[in-house]
Design an enzyme around this catalytic site. Structure first.
Site, PDB file in Angstrom:
ATOM      1  N   CYS A  39       0.854  -1.137  -0.082  1.00 49.44           N
ATOM      2  CA  CYS A  39      -0.002   0.044   0.035  1.00 49.44           C
ATOM      3  C   CYS A  39       0.874   1.129   0.185  1.00 49.44           C
ATOM      4  O   CYS A  39       1.933   1.030  -0.212  1.00 49.44           O
ATOM      5  CB  CYS A  39      -0.855   0.094   1.240  1.00 49.44           C
ATOM      6  SG  CYS A  39      -1.788  -1.605   1.506  1.00 49.44           S
ATOM      7  N   ASP A  72      -2.925  -9.652   7.095  1.00 46.42           N
ATOM      8  CA  ASP A  72      -1.602  -9.537   7.959  1.00 46.42           C
ATOM      9  C   ASP A  72      -1.731  -7.947   8.825  1.00 46.42           C
ATOM     10  O   ASP A  72      -0.931  -7.606   9.621  1.00 46.42           O
ATOM     11  CB  ASP A  72      -0.117  -9.229   7.303  1.00 46.42           C
ATOM     12  CG  ASP A  72      -0.048  -8.549   6.344  1.00 46.42           C
ATOM     13  OD1 ASP A  72      -1.043  -8.208   5.599  1.00 46.42           O
ATOM     14  OD2 ASP A  72       0.898  -8.140   5.786  1.00 46.42           O
ATOM     15  N   SER A  92      11.771 -11.698  -6.627  1.00 44.82           N
ATOM     16  CA  SER A  92      13.270 -11.404  -7.206  1.00 44.82           C
ATOM     17  C   SER A  92      14.303 -11.589  -6.402  1.00 44.82           C
ATOM     18  O   SER A  92      14.149 -12.125  -5.183  1.00 44.82           O
ATOM     19  CB  SER A  92      13.220  -9.889  -7.689  1.00 44.82           C
ATOM     20  OG  SER A  92      13.238  -8.994  -6.262  1.00 44.82           O
TER      21      SER A  92
END
EC number: 6.3.5.4
Length: 663
Positions: A2, A100, A363
């Protein structure tokens, strides 16, 4: 994932606060296009734009506890949230969602700031105590997620990205020559630097409390190199690497939306893709950058890994026009001057990733820092023992350092030997490992009329670390990388900022506390450090193609000055026109114009690394000045759908908690 923003300003009425926070959120709406929410209290406002990954139907923010006292605006992911939720339930906490965000709020209420050390993830959040008026800000231990703040008189403003401050009435941006000198010298900002006067970045591993106008900061996580397990044999080390990296990937696949992987063509991302394929229940989507320029292209190795794992692969072709055309947008999102153009292809790739329906990506960042993958570490070992080495050993070691650099060939051995003779002993206290790299930085600092002392800030940072004198030379080099290049460029400019520009969350399995602790406990224990990441490679040798496992480090790069010389975009007037350069008073306009003219007119082979680096710094400084200081580059953000509005003055702290004044 966010974006968050907020401020204290006791002088502004509530209606103005509501309008201001909406304006701030609109500026960072790209970070969370799935929805937005705000909270307003007397003299205070904060809000969130949301990228819905976990429990998309719930978890609207700001998120409040059932009493209505505590309110959380949260950016990030806590990957071990399920384990923490089970522990908190055992302590009596009740949960209404499967996200979460609620775990973070309950963890703070239960344990206070001690909860931060329990979190395994990348995060930055603001927590407001409406009973005391206290505001808490916190950031993860590796600096994955950004958080900036500024004080203006009695007001205090914070946000995930500085561009949110463009919406604050009366807020003016001013580039800070002192900070820029340090950024140019060490190539990246230090953990607390922003490049702008009066704007600070909350350093990695820290939390801040603002109470009655007084601010205090605390460190909850230090980089330690002595906290890992005791490993008796190489076989045990390899088994632990497989176990911990696999577990880290598994944790980072927790999502209610599809997760993809960026494939660079190197061993780190190949390992991540391998483990993600093994833990995924569906065919894995992978994404890569391909270059028209063969010097930078790794597409053959990317396709090899994709074919080996059977992934659904997407390749984004990049040419000079793509880099030149997207640079202004990429710099605007980066907000920090950049010394290379490699972040621009990642900006383009993240757009393609989102277009393909993926908004979470894994990644390989962090592997080189943890497992000694950079040639910098070999260089530190070589320079440290240089005077004790026979001439033949010196030449042998030099040949192993930078095989991808043309100026480290056999014909250059005499010149390089002289350079290493010169830099075989420490000149800058604590900065021995980086002194050669900093030579390019000194050249870049010539962009400023008065560069001052470019390395004063980083020297002060080293001096503040009590454990630094006890570290080995390689550990000191690692510590510096974890404080500079990793958070200041790789995780931000080239990573988080480019992905979130298009609403894509990036997760890095090698930036896991357990992986870090293991790697730093076994480095150099079973080899001499001159085969980069040898233990990591051996741990997965039997599961990936030999060509990938044995591939030498090929740093991800992109065309720099050559791209702009070939395309000649109209914004080059910013660095070629004396009138335009004169708008930035701290620049040495004569030096800047001479440098830009050379880079844009001479053959690429005649432009040195330090000149390319300095040209990119110059161009990005000028683009940032245009967008943030003079505001000639007007950009209006878009506010995601407003899903939640909380007005604590009207609610009077009722017991409806998370459901107060929801619209």
């Amino acid at each position: 994932m966010c974006g968050i923003a907020g401020f204290f300003d006791p002088s502004r009425p509530a209606e103005a606060l509501s309008a201001d926070i909406l304006g701030m959120l609109a500026r960072i709406g790209h970070r969370g296009p799935d929805g937005s929410g705000t909270l307003v209290d007397d003299g205070f406002a904060m809000g969130t734009v949301r990228l819905a990954i976990l429990d998309p139907a719930a978890g609207m923010q700001p998120f409040g506890d059932r009493s209505g006292r505590y309110w959380l605006s949260y950016n990030g992911e806590i990957y071990n949230y399920r384990e923490l939720r089970a522990t908190l339930r055992g302590l009596g906490c009740v949960f209404l969602t499967d996200c979460d965000t609620e775990v973070v709020l309950n963890a703070w209420i239960t344990w206070g700031p001690d909860c931060l050390a329990r979190f395994n993830g990348g995060f930055a959040f603001a927590l407001y105590d409406s009973q005391t008026g206290d505001l808490f800000l916190a950031r993860d231990r590796f600096g994955k997620r950004p958080l900036f703040y500024a004080r203006r008189g009695d007001s205090f403003v914070f946000a995930s990205e500085m561009k949110a401050f463009l919406a604050v009435p009366g807020f003016h941006f001013e580039q800070d020559p002192g900070q820029l000198s340090a950024i140019l010298g060490q190539t990246t900002p230090l953990p607390d630097q922003s490049g702008f006067r009066g704007i600070e970045s909350l350093p990695l591993g820290q939390w801040l409390r603002l109470r009655d106008g007084r601010m205090e900061t605390h460190t909850y996580a230090d980089l330690r190199f002595d906290a890992g397990p005791v490993v008796a044999s190489e076989a045990e080390a390899l088994a632990l690497i497989r176990e911990r990296v696999s577990r880290s990937v598994e944790l980072r696949l927790r999502s209610d939306v599809e997760v993809g992987v960026y494939l660079s063509g190197g061993v780190d991302s190949a390992i991540v893709a391998l483990l993600a394929s093994e833990h995924s229940s569906q065919k894995l989507s992978t994404f890569s950058v391909e270059f028209d320029d063969a010097e930078f292209d790794e597409s053959a190795d990317q396709r090899l890994v994709s074919a080996h794992l059977g992934t659904r692969h997407h390749a984004q072709r990049i040419g000079h026009a793509d880099i030149a055309g997207s640079l202004p947008d990429a710099v605007y999102h980066a907000e920090i001057p950049a010394f290379r153009s490699a972040f621009v292809p990642m900006f383009i790739l993240s757009k393609r990733t989102r277009q393909e329906g993926i908004k979470v990506i894994l990644s390989g960042e962090g592997a080189d820092e943890a497992f000694l993958g950079y040639d910098l570490f070999k260089e530190t070992l070589l320079r440290g023992s240089w005077r004790d080495m026979p001439e033949a050993t010196r030449r042998e070691r030099l040949a192993q350092l930078y095989p991808h650099l043309s100026h480290y060939g056999p014909a250059d051995i005499t010149a390089i030997t002289g350079l290493y003779d010169q830099f075989s002993s420490e000149r800058l206290p604590g900065l021995f490992s980086h002194e050669l790299r900093f030579q390019n930085g000194l050249f870049s600092a010539r962009l400023l009329k008065d560069a001052g002392t470019p390395f004063a800030s980083i020297a002060a940072l080293v001096a503040q670390c009590e454990a630094f004198p006890q570290m080995s030379p390689v550990e000191r080099a690692q510590w510096l990388e974890y404080q500079t290049l990793l958070p200041g460029y790789l995780l931000s400019t080239q990573g988080e900022r480019m992905s979130l520009a298009h609403g894509v969350e990036n997760r890095c399995p090698f930036l896991d506390p357990d992986v870090f602790a293991l790697a730093t406990s076994i480095n150099l224990k079973f080899d001499d450090g001159f085969r980069e990441k040898r233990l990591l490679r051996e741990a997965f040798r039997d599961r990936l193609p030999e060509a990938i496992i044995d591939k030498r480090k090929f740093p991800y790069r992109a065309p720099d000055g050559a791209a702009f010389a070939a395309v000649r975009p109209d914004y080059l007037d910013l660095v070629l026109s004396p009138a335009e350069l004169g708008k930035i008073p701290f620049l040495d306009a004569r030096f800047a114009q001479r440098l830009a003219t050379k880079v844009l007119t001479k053959p690429a082979g005649e432009i040195s690394t330090k000149e390319n680096q300095t040209f990119l710094f110059l161009l990005s400084i000028c683009l940032l000045h245009r967008a943030f200081v003079s505001r000639e580059d007007r950009r209006d953000g878009v506010l995601p759908p407003l899903e939640k509005v909380v007005d604590l003055r009207e609610a009077a702290h009722s017991s409806q908690g998370n459901f107060i004044s929801v619209t």
